[in-house]
Motif scaffolding. Sequence first.
Motif, PDB file in Angstrom:
ATOM      1  N   LYS A  65      -4.968   7.644   1.946  1.00 14.25           N
ATOM      2  CA  LYS A  65      -6.262   8.268   1.658  1.00 14.25           C
ATOM      3  C   LYS A  65      -6.501   8.507   0.177  1.00 14.25           C
ATOM      4  CE  LYS A  65      -7.379   8.715   6.031  1.00 14.25           C
ATOM      5  NZ  LYS A  65      -8.464   7.877   6.610  1.00 14.25           N
ATOM      6  N   ASP A  66      -5.423   8.539  -0.625  1.00 13.68           N
ATOM      7  CA  ASP A  66      -5.590   8.838  -2.048  1.00 13.68           C
ATOM      8  C   ASP A  66      -5.658   7.587  -2.924  1.00 13.68           C
ATOM      9  OD1 ASP A  66      -2.961   8.095  -1.659  1.00 13.68           O
ATOM     10  OD2 ASP A  66      -2.117   9.611  -2.996  1.00 13.68           O
ATOM     11  N   LYS A  67      -5.797   6.408  -2.293  1.00  7.67           N
ATOM     12  CA  LYS A  67      -5.876   5.164  -3.055  1.00  7.67           C
ATOM     13  C   LYS A  67      -7.221   4.488  -2.851  1.00  7.67           C
ATOM     14  CE  LYS A  67      -0.935   4.153  -3.363  1.00  7.67           C
ATOM     15  NZ  LYS A  67       0.092   3.076  -3.272  1.00  7.67           N
ATOM     16  N   THR A  68      -7.564   3.633  -3.808  1.00  8.31           N
ATOM     17  CA  THR A  68      -8.862   2.961  -3.806  1.00  8.31           C
ATOM     18  C   THR A  68      -8.675   1.455  -3.688  1.00  8.31           C
ATOM     19  OG1 THR A  68      -9.739   4.701  -5.246  1.00  8.31           O
ATOM     20  CG2 THR A  68     -11.017   2.656  -5.103  1.00  8.31           C
ATOM     21  N   VAL A  69      -9.566   0.810  -2.951  1.00 13.72           N
ATOM     22  CA  VAL A  69      -9.566  -0.646  -2.833  1.00 13.72           C
ATOM     23  C   VAL A  69     -10.875  -1.187  -3.399  1.00 13.72           C
ATOM     24  CG1 VAL A  69      -9.668  -2.599  -1.224  1.00 13.72           C
ATOM     25  CG2 VAL A  69      -8.005  -0.759  -0.870  1.00 13.72           C
ATOM     26  N   VAL A  70     -10.754  -2.108  -4.340  1.00 17.13           N
ATOM     27  CA  VAL A  70     -11.924  -2.780  -4.908  1.00 17.13           C
ATOM     28  C   VAL A  70     -12.054  -4.124  -4.199  1.00 17.13           C
ATOM     29  CG1 VAL A  70     -13.074  -3.519  -7.019  1.00 17.13           C
ATOM     30  CG2 VAL A  70     -11.393  -1.662  -7.110  1.00 17.13           C
ATOM     31  N   LEU A  71     -13.082  -4.271  -3.411  1.00 21.50           N
ATOM     32  CA  LEU A  71     -13.275  -5.475  -2.611  1.00 21.50           C
ATOM     33  C   LEU A  71     -13.792  -6.619  -3.474  1.00 21.50           C
ATOM     34  CD1 LEU A  71     -15.002  -3.886   0.525  1.00 21.50           C
ATOM     35  CD2 LEU A  71     -12.611  -4.649   0.356  1.00 21.50           C
ATOM     36  N   GLY A  72     -13.004  -7.681  -3.565  1.00 20.08           N
ATOM     37  CA  GLY A  72     -13.415  -8.860  -4.321  1.00 20.08           C
ATOM     38  C   GLY A  72     -14.222  -9.792  -3.445  1.00 20.08           C
ATOM     39  N   PHE A 112       0.796  -1.224   0.000  1.00 23.66           N
ATOM     40  CA  PHE A 112       0.000   0.000   0.000  1.00 23.66           C
ATOM     41  C   PHE A 112       0.831   1.278   0.000  1.00 23.66           C
ATOM     42  CE2 PHE A 112      -3.080  -2.906   2.349  1.00 23.66           C
ATOM     43  CZ  PHE A 112      -3.819  -3.176   1.204  1.00 23.66           C
ATOM     44  N   ASN A 113       2.038   1.229   0.539  1.00 29.33           N
ATOM     45  CA  ASN A 113       2.788   2.470   0.732  1.00 29.33           C
ATOM     46  C   ASN A 113       4.073   2.588  -0.068  1.00 29.33           C
ATOM     47  OD1 ASN A 113       1.179   3.967   2.821  1.00 29.33           O
ATOM     48  ND2 ASN A 113       1.410   2.006   3.865  1.00 29.33           N
ATOM     49  N   SER A 137     -12.031   4.273   4.685  1.00 24.59           N
ATOM     50  CA  SER A 137     -13.237   5.033   4.366  1.00 24.59           C
ATOM     51  C   SER A 137     -14.091   4.324   3.306  1.00 24.59           C
ATOM     52  CB  SER A 137     -12.845   6.420   3.851  1.00 24.59           C
ATOM     53  OG  SER A 137     -13.941   7.064   3.253  1.00 24.59           O
ATOM     54  N   LEU A 138     -15.396   4.322   3.513  1.00 25.95           N
ATOM     55  CA  LEU A 138     -16.310   3.732   2.537  1.00 25.95           C
ATOM     56  C   LEU A 138     -16.148   4.377   1.166  1.00 25.95           C
ATOM     57  CD1 LEU A 138     -18.700   1.781   1.996  1.00 25.95           C
ATOM     58  CD2 LEU A 138     -20.232   3.635   2.697  1.00 25.95           C
ATOM     59  N   ASP A 139     -15.787   5.653   1.153  1.00 24.16           N
ATOM     60  CA  ASP A 139     -15.631   6.361  -0.115  1.00 24.16           C
ATOM     61  C   ASP A 139     -14.409   5.891  -0.896  1.00 24.16           C
ATOM     62  OD1 ASP A 139     -16.758   8.306  -1.838  1.00 24.16           O
ATOM     63  OD2 ASP A 139     -15.141   9.682  -1.337  1.00 24.16           O
ATOM     64  N   GLN A 140     -13.506   5.152  -0.229  1.00 24.17           N
ATOM     65  CA  GLN A 140     -12.328   4.600  -0.911  1.00 24.17           C
ATOM     66  C   GLN A 140     -12.569   3.181  -1.424  1.00 24.17           C
ATOM     67  OE1 GLN A 140      -9.548   6.022   2.561  1.00 24.17           O
ATOM     68  NE2 GLN A 140      -8.219   5.396   0.881  1.00 24.17           N
ATOM     69  N   LYS A 144       3.340   2.319  -6.290  1.00 21.96           N
ATOM     70  CA  LYS A 144       2.700   3.590  -6.654  1.00 21.96           C
ATOM     71  C   LYS A 144       1.508   3.432  -7.607  1.00 21.96           C
ATOM     72  CE  LYS A 144       7.066   6.033  -5.949  1.00 21.96           C
ATOM     73  NZ  LYS A 144       8.140   6.863  -6.566  1.00 21.96           N
ATOM     74  N   VAL A 145       0.753   2.362  -7.434  1.00 23.36           N
ATOM     75  CA  VAL A 145      -0.477   2.221  -8.219  1.00 23.36           C
ATOM     76  C   VAL A 145      -1.577   3.058  -7.576  1.00 23.36           C
ATOM     77  CG1 VAL A 145       0.143  -0.067  -9.081  1.00 23.36           C
ATOM     78  CG2 VAL A 145      -1.177   0.145  -6.953  1.00 23.36           C
ATOM     79  N   HIS A 146      -2.684   3.211  -8.314  1.00 22.81           N
ATOM     80  CA  HIS A 146      -3.779   4.043  -7.819  1.00 22.81           C
ATOM     81  C   HIS A 146      -4.840   3.251  -7.059  1.00 22.81           C
ATOM     82  CE1 HIS A 146      -2.178   6.148 -11.477  1.00 22.81           C
ATOM     83  NE2 HIS A 146      -2.126   7.121 -10.589  1.00 22.81           N
ATOM     84  N   GLY A 147      -4.902   1.945  -7.312  1.00 24.39           N
ATOM     85  CA  GLY A 147      -5.932   1.149  -6.661  1.00 24.39           C
ATOM     86  C   GLY A 147      -5.595  -0.327  -6.669  1.00 24.39           C
TER      87      GLY A 147
END
Length: 370
Positions: free
Chosen positions: A294-301, A266-267, A328-331, A270-273
């Motif tokens: 905070k600037d990255k997105t997780v797609v829950l499989g 995660f850190n 955050s839910l928004d991520q 340098k991918v976005h999600g």
Amino acid sequence: MSERTKPPYRADHVGSLLRPEPLKEARAKRAVGEISAEALKAVEDREIENVIRRQEEVGLKSITDGEFRRVSWNYDFLERLAGVESYEGERKIKFSTQGPQPRSVLLRVIGKLGGYKPHPMIDDFQFLMNHTKQTAKMTIPSPSSLHFRYGRDAVPETIYPVMDEFYSDLGQSYCKAVRAFADAGCRYLQLDEVNLAYLCDPTLREHIKARGEDPVALPDIYAGMINAAIADIPDDMTITMHLCRGNFRSSFVAAGGYEPVAETLFNSIKVHGYFMEYDTERAGGFEPLRLVPKDKTVVLGLVTSKSGTLESRDEIKQRIDQAAKYISLDQLCLSPQCGFASTEEGNVLSESEQWAKLRTIVEIAEEVWG
């Protein structure tokens, strides 16, 4: 919560889709010389146009070609890099079942990497982009795929006496390929990265030790290659990473939560999600998501591609709520945990079950995020 206007989308998918019967039949005929390469391509073109429409109809905003032109999610890309070839050999990492294993295709380095030759998948992407009104998504294996399964066996000392030079050249080779996709119009590229997830499995970590390598060091080495691969992308290009513990005929390879690699994952990378496998307890809990910036997105499989049984909507929503305790839910977004056909054989479910799952993902995402 708001609708996402750029990828990854609230309802997304990993990429590969079950091959329809007309495509399977055409490939079988081509394999024995009954039809020409041109005739096979005509079938591929038609079936890809059909599957593009189906994705659009169920409400997906990221559209792939289903990987319909590939035999495998990784070999078809890697064997076409300059300095790499495939060959028949014995697989050293096996799937969990006693049933069929993937075909015995291995990879090895036959010359210096770092150069670039036009990759045929550039044309595949352009066909996709020219036939969808939504965002065309391209998937390619992560550079670690050329190392993890084979180690030194794939990298002759006569070509690379020092492995650091191999890692550096492989990163540069990928950088040129990724830039070529960007120049062709690709703005959504996914790196399929099974090996960081494999490094969460104690048994596979011992496998790495037994061949003389350090499983603690590999995540940082792989992070360096991935960062080199995406170092020359345009500002408006999204790079995501899919993490998987193996997917062949609904079977798997590895088990173990993400904690051993989470900090690097995660850190440092340098991918976005991240598309993260979370359909079974083999993936562990959501606690590692606390480390996502905070600037990255997780797609829950959360929806499995390994079975046709349709998940309970309420249970999926409950698991999204559980994940939102750490991020955050928004991520967050929602997808299947993997593709439906990492190889042309496909997982053990029907096309109608596949589409029902994708449609359900779209509907759940609308209910959760609006």
